[in-house]
Design a protein around this motif. Structure first.
Motif, short mmCIF file in Angstrom:
data_model
loop_
_atom_site.label_atom_id
_atom_site.label_comp_id
_atom_site.label_asym_id
_atom_site.label_seq_id
_atom_site.Cartn_x
_atom_site.Cartn_y
_atom_site.Cartn_z
N ARG A 121 -2.17 -12.09 21.61
CA ARG A 121 -3.53 -12.77 21.02
C ARG A 121 -4.52 -12.74 22.28
O ARG A 121 -5.46 -12.68 21.81
CB ARG A 121 -2.82 -14.33 21.12
CG ARG A 121 -2.06 -14.46 19.82
CD ARG A 121 -1.95 -16.26 19.65
NE ARG A 121 -0.77 -16.31 18.35
CZ ARG A 121 -0.54 -17.37 17.89
NH1 ARG A 121 -1.07 -18.66 18.52
NH2 ARG A 121 0.23 -17.54 16.68
N LYS A 122 -4.00 -12.74 23.39
CA LYS A 122 -5.32 -12.65 24.61
C LYS A 122 -5.82 -11.36 24.42
O LYS A 122 -7.16 -11.22 24.86
CB LYS A 122 -4.74 -12.69 25.97
CG LYS A 122 -4.02 -14.02 26.25
CD LYS A 122 -4.88 -15.04 26.32
CE LYS A 122 -5.59 -15.30 27.43
NZ LYS A 122 -6.76 -16.40 27.35
N TYR A 140 -6.54 -6.30 28.92
CA TYR A 140 -5.98 -6.68 30.34
C TYR A 140 -5.03 -5.49 30.45
O TYR A 140 -4.35 -4.95 29.52
CB TYR A 140 -4.90 -7.90 30.32
CG TYR A 140 -5.88 -9.16 30.25
CD1 TYR A 140 -6.34 -9.73 31.19
CD2 TYR A 140 -6.30 -9.66 29.03
CE1 TYR A 140 -7.03 -10.89 31.61
CE2 TYR A 140 -7.11 -10.82 28.85
CZ TYR A 140 -7.26 -11.49 30.11
OH TYR A 140 -8.05 -12.58 30.13
N PHE A 190 0.01 -8.00 32.23
CA PHE A 190 0.29 -9.31 32.10
C PHE A 190 1.69 -9.50 33.10
O PHE A 190 2.63 -8.81 32.53
CB PHE A 190 0.64 -9.78 30.49
CG PHE A 190 -0.61 -9.61 29.67
CD1 PHE A 190 -1.47 -10.92 29.40
CD2 PHE A 190 -0.90 -8.65 29.02
CE1 PHE A 190 -2.52 -10.80 28.70
CE2 PHE A 190 -2.02 -8.48 28.07
CZ PHE A 190 -2.78 -9.70 27.99
N TYR A 196 1.86 -14.43 23.26
CA TYR A 196 0.68 -14.94 23.71
C TYR A 196 -0.19 -13.53 24.37
O TYR A 196 -1.41 -13.89 24.09
CB TYR A 196 1.23 -15.76 24.84
CG TYR A 196 0.08 -16.12 25.72
CD1 TYR A 196 -0.68 -17.07 25.64
CD2 TYR A 196 -0.05 -15.26 27.11
CE1 TYR A 196 -1.57 -17.55 26.69
CE2 TYR A 196 -1.13 -16.06 28.00
CZ TYR A 196 -1.63 -16.88 27.73
OH TYR A 196 -2.87 -17.24 28.68
N CYS A 197 0.57 -12.82 24.87
CA CYS A 197 -0.42 -11.36 25.22
C CYS A 197 -1.03 -10.73 24.33
O CYS A 197 -2.30 -10.51 24.49
CB CYS A 197 0.75 -10.51 26.03
SG CYS A 197 1.68 -11.24 27.51
N LYS A 227 -8.98 -10.69 22.61
CA LYS A 227 -10.32 -11.22 22.84
C LYS A 227 -10.83 -10.37 23.98
O LYS A 227 -12.09 -10.28 24.40
CB LYS A 227 -10.22 -12.62 23.33
CG LYS A 227 -10.01 -13.47 22.01
CD LYS A 227 -10.11 -15.21 22.66
CE LYS A 227 -9.48 -15.79 21.50
NZ LYS A 227 -9.33 -17.32 21.85
N LYS A 228 -9.87 -9.73 24.90
CA LYS A 228 -10.32 -8.97 26.07
C LYS A 228 -9.17 -8.29 26.43
O LYS A 228 -7.97 -8.48 26.20
CB LYS A 228 -10.34 -10.15 27.34
CG LYS A 228 -10.90 -9.50 28.35
CD LYS A 228 -11.09 -10.36 29.49
CE LYS A 228 -11.61 -9.96 31.02
NZ LYS A 228 -11.82 -10.96 32.00
N LEU A 254 -3.43 -10.51 34.32
CA LEU A 254 -3.51 -11.88 34.07
C LEU A 254 -1.96 -12.62 34.43
O LEU A 254 -0.92 -11.96 33.93
CB LEU A 254 -3.35 -12.10 32.47
CG LEU A 254 -3.69 -13.87 31.90
CD1 LEU A 254 -4.90 -14.25 32.57
CD2 LEU A 254 -3.64 -13.90 30.54
N GLU A 257 -6.71 -14.72 35.99
CA GLU A 257 -7.01 -13.35 36.13
C GLU A 257 -7.21 -13.02 37.64
O GLU A 257 -7.82 -13.80 38.49
CB GLU A 257 -8.37 -13.04 35.31
CG GLU A 257 -7.95 -13.43 33.82
CD GLU A 257 -9.61 -13.14 33.16
OE1 GLU A 257 -10.20 -12.37 33.51
OE2 GLU A 257 -9.60 -13.61 32.17
#
Length: 250
Positions: A196-197, A203, A206, A193-194, A200-201, A122, A113
């Motif tokens: 899923r990230k 961004y 990416f 993937y992005c 949780k948070k 990210l 990050e």
């Protein structure tokens, strides 16, 4: 990091220098060096997102022959005070401390990050992320195992380097070069993937390479996934001007 007015952050990946031969990749290396020479005029930082080389292995006292133009230009850029960051790819994952000790360039083996002008990034190469690709993930565990690397170092460089270069060029199943068409968001592993990230948070951006497909995909109203493409077929890169991230072509 706050980007000074008039400065920009540049991102590129997947040069695969040395492939399919050093002679054939030399024009691409010269073109990339020229680009670096141009962007250093307004670069606040430069991110290299992996697979700069088609093969790279560091013995205790030996690194692969060649690439003096790109290494010299990176040394010049760092000596001028411009930060450069390197993320190893699946073709140069055996990089250890050469870039850090000789060029003062930090090397990252996993996504990391960063925050620029209050925007959260990210950044990584992109290999082995998201669902699927289980064969490569198993292979990567073998390749990055310390015992495997120790064994490989017992091969004389005159054997070890050309052997690895041969398989690196031949085995495109793990190079990210096979599918250069957009497969749909449900089949693009990095998009999965992005997302899923983002569960949780938050961004804002990416940034990945590996896919060899220049892509700017809006994940939602506030998050963008950008793939920087490559310097083999597309000659694309990404630029952040402090407010917006854009994908550009040479």
């Amino acid at each position: 990091m706050n980007i000074p007015t008039g400065k920009k952050i540049y991102f590129s990946s997947d040069n695969h220098l040395g492939a399919p031969t050093r002679e054939e990749s030399l024009p691409r290396e010269k073109k990339f060096v020229k680009w670096l020479d141009e962007i250093k005029q307004d670069a606040a930082a430069i991110f290299l997102l992996g697979d700069l080389f088609d093969f790279w292995f560091e013995y205790k006292h030996v690194v692969p022959k060649g690439f003096v133009r790109i290494l010299g230009k990176l040394a010049e850029i760092r000596d001028s005070g411009i930060p450069v960051y390197f993320f190893v790819g699946n073709h140069d994952l055996w990089m250890t401390d050469y870039f850090e000790s000789e060029l003062d360039i930090p090397v990252y083996h996993k996504p990391r990050e960063f925050e620029f002008n209050s925007k959260i990034f990210l950044i990584g190469h992109g290999d082995g992320l998201g669902p699927g690709d289980h064969g490569y993930k198993r292979m990567k565990k073998v390749f990055t195992n310390p015992f495997s690397k120790w064994l490989y170092r017992w091969l004389h460089p005159d054997l070890g380097v050309p052997l690895a270069q041969y398989f690196s060029v031949k085995n495109k199943a793990i190079s990210g070069e096979e599918d250069q068409e957009f497969l749909g968001e449900d089949k693009e592993w990095l998009i999965q993937y992005c997302r899923r990230k983002l569960e949780k948070k938050h961004y804002d951006y990416f940034l990945f390479g590996h896919r060899h497909l220049p892509l700017a995909f809006k994940l939602n109203e506030n998050s963008l996934y950008v793939n920087t493409g490559d310097w083999i077929n597309y000659y694309t890169y990404a630029v952040f001007d402090g407010e917006e991230l854009k994908l550009k072509k040479l």
